[in-house]
Design a protein around this motif. Sequence first.
Motif, short mmCIF file in Angstrom:
data_model
loop_
_atom_site.label_atom_id
_atom_site.label_comp_id
_atom_site.label_asym_id
_atom_site.label_seq_id
_atom_site.Cartn_x
_atom_site.Cartn_y
_atom_site.Cartn_z
N SER A 3 44.95 29.59 30.54
CA SER A 3 45.86 29.98 30.57
C SER A 3 46.77 29.17 29.83
O SER A 3 46.50 28.22 29.68
CB SER A 3 46.14 31.26 31.68
N GLN A 4 47.56 29.93 29.31
CA GLN A 4 48.82 29.43 28.80
C GLN A 4 49.60 28.80 29.62
O GLN A 4 49.43 29.45 30.84
CB GLN A 4 49.83 30.06 27.79
N PHE A 6 52.40 28.94 32.27
CA PHE A 6 53.95 30.39 32.61
C PHE A 6 54.75 29.75 33.84
O PHE A 6 54.66 28.59 34.20
CB PHE A 6 52.72 31.31 32.70
N LYS A 89 49.59 26.26 34.65
CA LYS A 89 48.94 26.52 34.27
C LYS A 89 47.44 26.93 35.07
O LYS A 89 47.61 26.21 35.71
CB LYS A 89 48.38 25.49 33.09
N GLU A 138 51.40 37.47 32.33
CA GLU A 138 51.28 37.20 30.67
C GLU A 138 51.11 35.59 30.84
O GLU A 138 50.64 35.37 29.71
CB GLU A 138 53.24 37.25 30.86
N PHE A 140 48.04 35.00 30.52
CA PHE A 140 46.81 35.39 29.80
C PHE A 140 47.08 35.62 28.66
O PHE A 140 47.71 37.18 28.63
CB PHE A 140 45.01 36.10 30.32
N GLU A 141 46.74 35.49 27.76
CA GLU A 141 46.90 36.09 26.25
C GLU A 141 46.42 36.99 25.69
O GLU A 141 44.95 36.65 25.77
CB GLU A 141 47.37 34.91 25.01
N GLY A 142 46.82 38.09 25.02
CA GLY A 142 45.57 39.28 24.16
C GLY A 142 44.12 39.77 25.58
O GLY A 142 44.41 40.42 26.69
N ASP A 144 42.47 37.64 27.14
CA ASP A 144 42.21 36.56 28.31
C ASP A 144 42.27 37.72 29.34
O ASP A 144 42.60 37.10 30.63
CB ASP A 144 43.33 35.34 27.79
N GLU A 145 43.90 38.43 29.15
CA GLU A 145 44.31 39.65 30.40
C GLU A 145 42.80 40.23 30.68
O GLU A 145 42.73 40.43 32.37
CB GLU A 145 45.34 40.20 30.13
#
Length: 157
Positions: A3-4, A6, A89, A138, A140-142, A144-145
């Motif tokens: 993930s990014q 957060f 992360k 949030e 996980f982008e796009g 990726d969630e």
Amino acid sequence: MTSQFFTYNKGKVIQALRYHFITRKEIKIMMILVNIFAIVSAALFFFKKISPIAFLISAVLWFALMIIFWFILPIMIYRKSATFKDRFKASLDNNEFTIENDRGSRSWPWTDFSTMMESPHFFHLYFDTRSFFIIPKEAFEGDDEHEARKIFAQKIK
């Protein structure tokens, strides 16, 4: 999948903690019993079988429990936990779940988790009925969630 970085949003965390409390079996049972007690006392008061003070006491009890579970407990847990004030992360792979921050990382094999629950803004990963970790969606982008949801569902039975 990684993930990014957060952080936790206080309002969303408190909402997630509310979800945690109201999904616990013992709390559900207690809330049902208190609601039944309040309804019965209202009916008895209406039919003049109990005094106004008895009805008032049952109403105060109901109101106090709702305030405790909806406001006080989630806020107390949020304040006590330093976790919610940090930046993380998350990494998911076939063997383990890893969380990291600037000071280090920690990994858990998927078998350490007993259950998984999803609330509007978080994935709740439970070690047991009282110990859990929440991951913001949030993180996980796009798509990726959706991938994270699939991995959690596959790996946590």
